[in-house]
Design an enzyme around this catalytic site. Structure first.
Site, PDB file in Angstrom:
ATOM      1  N   HIS A  24       0.896  -1.145  -0.011  1.00 43.10           N
ATOM      2  CA  HIS A  24      -0.129   0.189  -0.068  1.00 43.10           C
ATOM      3  C   HIS A  24       0.913   1.203  -0.020  1.00 43.10           C
ATOM      4  O   HIS A  24       0.622   2.029   1.110  1.00 43.10           O
ATOM      5  CB  HIS A  24      -0.749   0.143   1.218  1.00 43.10           C
ATOM      6  CG  HIS A  24      -2.280  -0.369   1.163  1.00 43.10           C
ATOM      7  ND1 HIS A  24      -3.267  -0.474   2.390  1.00 43.10           N
ATOM      8  CD2 HIS A  24      -2.947  -0.883   0.154  1.00 43.10           C
ATOM      9  CE1 HIS A  24      -4.177  -1.077   1.651  1.00 43.10           C
ATOM     10  NE2 HIS A  24      -4.135  -1.147   0.580  1.00 43.10           N
ATOM     11  N   HIS A  80     -12.659  -8.157  -6.029  1.00 44.98           N
ATOM     12  CA  HIS A  80     -12.033  -6.948  -5.717  1.00 44.98           C
ATOM     13  C   HIS A  80     -11.084  -6.359  -6.647  1.00 44.98           C
ATOM     14  O   HIS A  80     -10.296  -7.166  -7.201  1.00 44.98           O
ATOM     15  CB  HIS A  80     -11.419  -7.145  -4.338  1.00 44.98           C
ATOM     16  CG  HIS A  80     -10.915  -6.050  -3.884  1.00 44.98           C
ATOM     17  ND1 HIS A  80     -11.364  -4.745  -3.969  1.00 44.98           N
ATOM     18  CD2 HIS A  80     -10.008  -5.658  -2.939  1.00 44.98           C
ATOM     19  CE1 HIS A  80     -10.759  -3.725  -3.038  1.00 44.98           C
ATOM     20  NE2 HIS A  80      -9.644  -4.346  -2.556  1.00 44.98           N
ATOM     21  N   GLU A  82      -8.644  -3.987  -6.328  1.00 44.31           N
ATOM     22  CA  GLU A  82      -7.460  -3.190  -5.938  1.00 44.31           C
ATOM     23  C   GLU A  82      -6.246  -3.938  -6.617  1.00 44.31           C
ATOM     24  O   GLU A  82      -6.362  -4.948  -6.869  1.00 44.31           O
ATOM     25  CB  GLU A  82      -7.101  -3.389  -4.314  1.00 44.31           C
ATOM     26  CG  GLU A  82      -6.313  -2.120  -3.845  1.00 44.31           C
ATOM     27  CD  GLU A  82      -6.294  -2.111  -2.434  1.00 44.31           C
ATOM     28  OE1 GLU A  82      -6.767  -2.719  -1.653  1.00 44.31           O
ATOM     29  OE2 GLU A  82      -5.155  -1.086  -2.085  1.00 44.31           O
ATOM     30  N   ASP A  84      -3.323  -5.228  -6.315  1.00 43.76           N
ATOM     31  CA  ASP A  84      -2.647  -6.469  -5.730  1.00 43.76           C
ATOM     32  C   ASP A  84      -3.488  -7.589  -6.184  1.00 43.76           C
ATOM     33  O   ASP A  84      -3.089  -8.747  -6.028  1.00 43.76           O
ATOM     34  CB  ASP A  84      -2.634  -6.218  -4.153  1.00 43.76           C
ATOM     35  CG  ASP A  84      -3.897  -5.791  -3.437  1.00 43.76           C
ATOM     36  OD1 ASP A  84      -4.529  -5.293  -3.855  1.00 43.76           O
ATOM     37  OD2 ASP A  84      -3.987  -6.688  -2.251  1.00 43.76           O
ATOM     38  N   HIS A 146     -12.786  -4.532   1.113  1.00 43.90           N
ATOM     39  CA  HIS A 146     -11.953  -3.423   1.573  1.00 43.90           C
ATOM     40  C   HIS A 146     -12.219  -2.133   0.654  1.00 43.90           C
ATOM     41  O   HIS A 146     -11.977  -1.035   1.293  1.00 43.90           O
ATOM     42  CB  HIS A 146     -10.385  -3.698   1.606  1.00 43.90           C
ATOM     43  CG  HIS A 146      -9.249  -2.746   1.691  1.00 43.90           C
ATOM     44  ND1 HIS A 146      -8.513  -2.695   0.687  1.00 43.90           N
ATOM     45  CD2 HIS A 146      -9.337  -1.846   2.449  1.00 43.90           C
ATOM     46  CE1 HIS A 146      -7.582  -1.624   1.038  1.00 43.90           C
ATOM     47  NE2 HIS A 146      -8.158  -1.134   2.078  1.00 43.90           N
ATOM     48  N   ASP A 165     -10.228  -9.545   0.628  1.00 46.89           N
ATOM     49  CA  ASP A 165      -9.380  -9.086   1.688  1.00 46.89           C
ATOM     50  C   ASP A 165      -9.821  -9.513   2.891  1.00 46.89           C
ATOM     51  O   ASP A 165      -9.099  -9.287   4.009  1.00 46.89           O
ATOM     52  CB  ASP A 165      -9.393  -7.547   1.567  1.00 46.89           C
ATOM     53  CG  ASP A 165      -8.391  -6.928   0.893  1.00 46.89           C
ATOM     54  OD1 ASP A 165      -7.564  -7.605   0.273  1.00 46.89           O
ATOM     55  OD2 ASP A 165      -8.557  -5.872   0.094  1.00 46.89           O
ATOM     56  N   TYR A 193      -3.222  -6.939  10.077  1.00 44.83           N
ATOM     57  CA  TYR A 193      -3.820  -7.064   8.809  1.00 44.83           C
ATOM     58  C   TYR A 193      -5.008  -6.012   9.179  1.00 44.83           C
ATOM     59  O   TYR A 193      -5.361  -5.218   8.491  1.00 44.83           O
ATOM     60  CB  TYR A 193      -4.296  -8.201   8.236  1.00 44.83           C
ATOM     61  CG  TYR A 193      -4.824  -8.337   6.894  1.00 44.83           C
ATOM     62  CD1 TYR A 193      -4.009  -8.261   5.627  1.00 44.83           C
ATOM     63  CD2 TYR A 193      -6.133  -8.089   6.821  1.00 44.83           C
ATOM     64  CE1 TYR A 193      -4.692  -8.140   4.623  1.00 44.83           C
ATOM     65  CE2 TYR A 193      -6.754  -8.256   5.710  1.00 44.83           C
ATOM     66  CZ  TYR A 193      -6.228  -8.146   4.623  1.00 44.83           C
ATOM     67  OH  TYR A 193      -6.854  -7.947   3.196  1.00 44.83           O
ATOM     68  N   HIS A 226      -5.100 -12.991   0.810  1.00 43.29           N
ATOM     69  CA  HIS A 226      -3.930 -12.919   1.331  1.00 43.29           C
ATOM     70  C   HIS A 226      -3.597 -13.982   2.331  1.00 43.29           C
ATOM     71  O   HIS A 226      -4.488 -13.943   3.341  1.00 43.29           O
ATOM     72  CB  HIS A 226      -3.825 -11.555   2.060  1.00 43.29           C
ATOM     73  CG  HIS A 226      -3.770 -10.389   1.201  1.00 43.29           C
ATOM     74  ND1 HIS A 226      -3.041 -10.095  -0.008  1.00 43.29           N
ATOM     75  CD2 HIS A 226      -4.762  -9.421   1.017  1.00 43.29           C
ATOM     76  CE1 HIS A 226      -3.264  -9.290  -0.691  1.00 43.29           C
ATOM     77  NE2 HIS A 226      -4.260  -8.623  -0.091  1.00 43.29           N
TER      78      HIS A 226
HETATM   79 FE1  FEO Z   1      -7.972  -4.144  -1.139  1.00 45.38          FE
HETATM   80 FE2  FEO Z   1      -5.668  -6.816  -0.828  1.00 45.38          FE
HETATM   81  O1  FEO Z   1      -6.528  -5.152  -1.532  1.00 45.38           O
END
Ligand code: FEO
Length: 396
Positions: A24, A80, A82, A84, A146, A165, A193, A226
């Site tokens: 991030h 999602h 994002e 990543d 997220h 997430d 996290y 993750h």
């Molecule tokens: Fe909100 Fe792992 O990205």
């Protein structure tokens, strides 16, 4: 990573980023690295759930190829967007040109903005499902877990919740399941996290947990995007999410400070001695020597927050200022604080601290000392720590 089997027909095919240390941007120090999990389901319609970060496309595609030819993928679910999770999406689309893509409308908008492509898209939302053979995938909107586009995907046939997430940990490992690693390390990373990714969204996390529990889903696995897949410790992590999202915390105290010529540090140490004399746990964090990721993780589960700074050019010192700006985004509730610090001639730091985070904690009166604390002033620090700890200890 190589493809790993979760259960018959369901594989983890994501990537391990062993050396990522600043996630991030620089907001999250990932001492144990990161994984970008992606899952492949072999059914009548072969389905990929989420992709990985750009730069890890090769690993993802090779892992998939070890199980099935890429051109055979019929369905891609994007939980999602994002980067990543979506960075490899354009490459995956090229490799699976016939795939239909499913996700929220907001996810489609985001993918178009990031990459200019969204593929053969179908927008889905809570209550909708997709039959892929003997399995049916059910979609659950989880906005702000997220990002606004986020959703979970549930597979009743395998009793797997693909939570993206949600329930993640930044923990690079070649293991797959929660019970294959040290439990304490796993929970430490899960807490870190939560503190650094989900804390600001407590209210939404809490309401979604209630909504999901009303669905009475049978869950044997929680497969986040993750870290490790939860199978043994599902109730442990669920209980933790309920606890954190309800703003619950322990009767312990974080003392976070930045010092210029050690006067503020001397005060901080005596404050901690006072706290300890009451039998209350405290940790002293010099904010210039600790990762804010770790400090935030401790503070997530601490009722008392004490902040110290010397005054510099009419303000608090810059590293603690940065930390407090980061912390105020947590939207924490129910914390108690006071501020302290040394100064030369004006002493604005303590007020600066209070003004910065008065939206997330209530302050007892602050105190300051000129230049260097005398033994009498250090005794006052001790008493301030003791009295604050007593309040924390005796609070209902
Ligand atoms: Fe909100 Fe792992 O990205």
């Amino acid at each position: 990573m190589v493809a790993k089997i979760i259960k018959d027909g369901v594989y983890a095919v994501g990537a391990v980023d062993w050396n990522e240390r600043h996630f991030h941007g620089h907001t999250y120090v990932t001492k144990r690295g990161v994984t970008y999990n992606s899952y492949l389901i072999i059914d009548e319609k072969i389905t990929l759930i989420d992709t990985v970060r750009k730069g890890f496309e090769k690993e993802l595609l090779e892992n998939i190829r070890s199980i099935v030819d890429l051109s055979k993928i019929d369905t891609i679910v994007i939980n999602h967007i994002e980067p990543d999770h979506s960075g490899a999406f354009p490459e995956v689309l090229k490799a699976c040109p016939n795939a239909k893509v499913y996700g929220t409308e907001k996810a489609r908008e985001g993918l178009l903005k990031y990459y200019g492509v969204s593929g053969n898209w179908t927008a889905v939302k809570s209550g909708q499902s997709l039959k892929i053979g003997k399995r049916t995938l059910e979609f659950i909107d989880v906005p702000m877990i997220h990002w606004p586009d986020s959703m979970f995907t549930y597979c009743a046939y395998d009793k797997i919740l693909f939570s993206n997430d949600g329930f993640g940990q930044h923990y690079a490992t070649n293991k797959l399941f929660d019970d294959e690693v040290n439990f304490d390390v796993l929970m430490e990373e899960a807490q870190k996290y939560y503190a650094n990714i989900l804390w600001p969204f407590n209210m939404l996390v809490a309401s979604k947990l209630v909504a999901i529990s009303k669905l009475n889903l049978a869950i044997d696995f929680i497969a986040p995007s993750h870290g490790l897949v939860w199978r043994k410790y599902i109730s442990d992590i669920m209980e933790k999410y309920l606890y954190w999202s309800a703003h619950k915390c322990k009767k312990r105290i974080a003392v976070v400070y930045e010092t210029m010529w050690n006067s503020t540090e001397k005060m901080a140490r005596r404050i901690v001695e006072g706290i300890t004399s009451e039998g209350v746990e405290a940790i002293l964090f010099d904010v210039t020597k600790n990762d804010r990721t770790d400090i935030a993780s401790y503070m997530l589960d601490a009722k008392g927050w004490i902040f110290g700074s010397s005054t510099h050019d009419g303000e608090m010192l810059p590293v603690i200022a940065g930390f407090l700006h980061f912390l105020k985004g947590s939207k924490a509730k129910g914390r108690k604080s006071f501020a302290f610090g040394s100064y030369g001639w004006s002493g604005e730091a303590v007020k600066d601290i209070e003004d910065t985070i008065s939206n997330i904690t209530t302050f007892d009166p602050s105190f300051r000392v000129v230049f260097n604390p005398t033994e009498e002033e250090l005794n006052k620090c001790f008493e301030a720590g003791k009295s604050f700890a007593s309040k924390i200890k005796n609070e209902e």
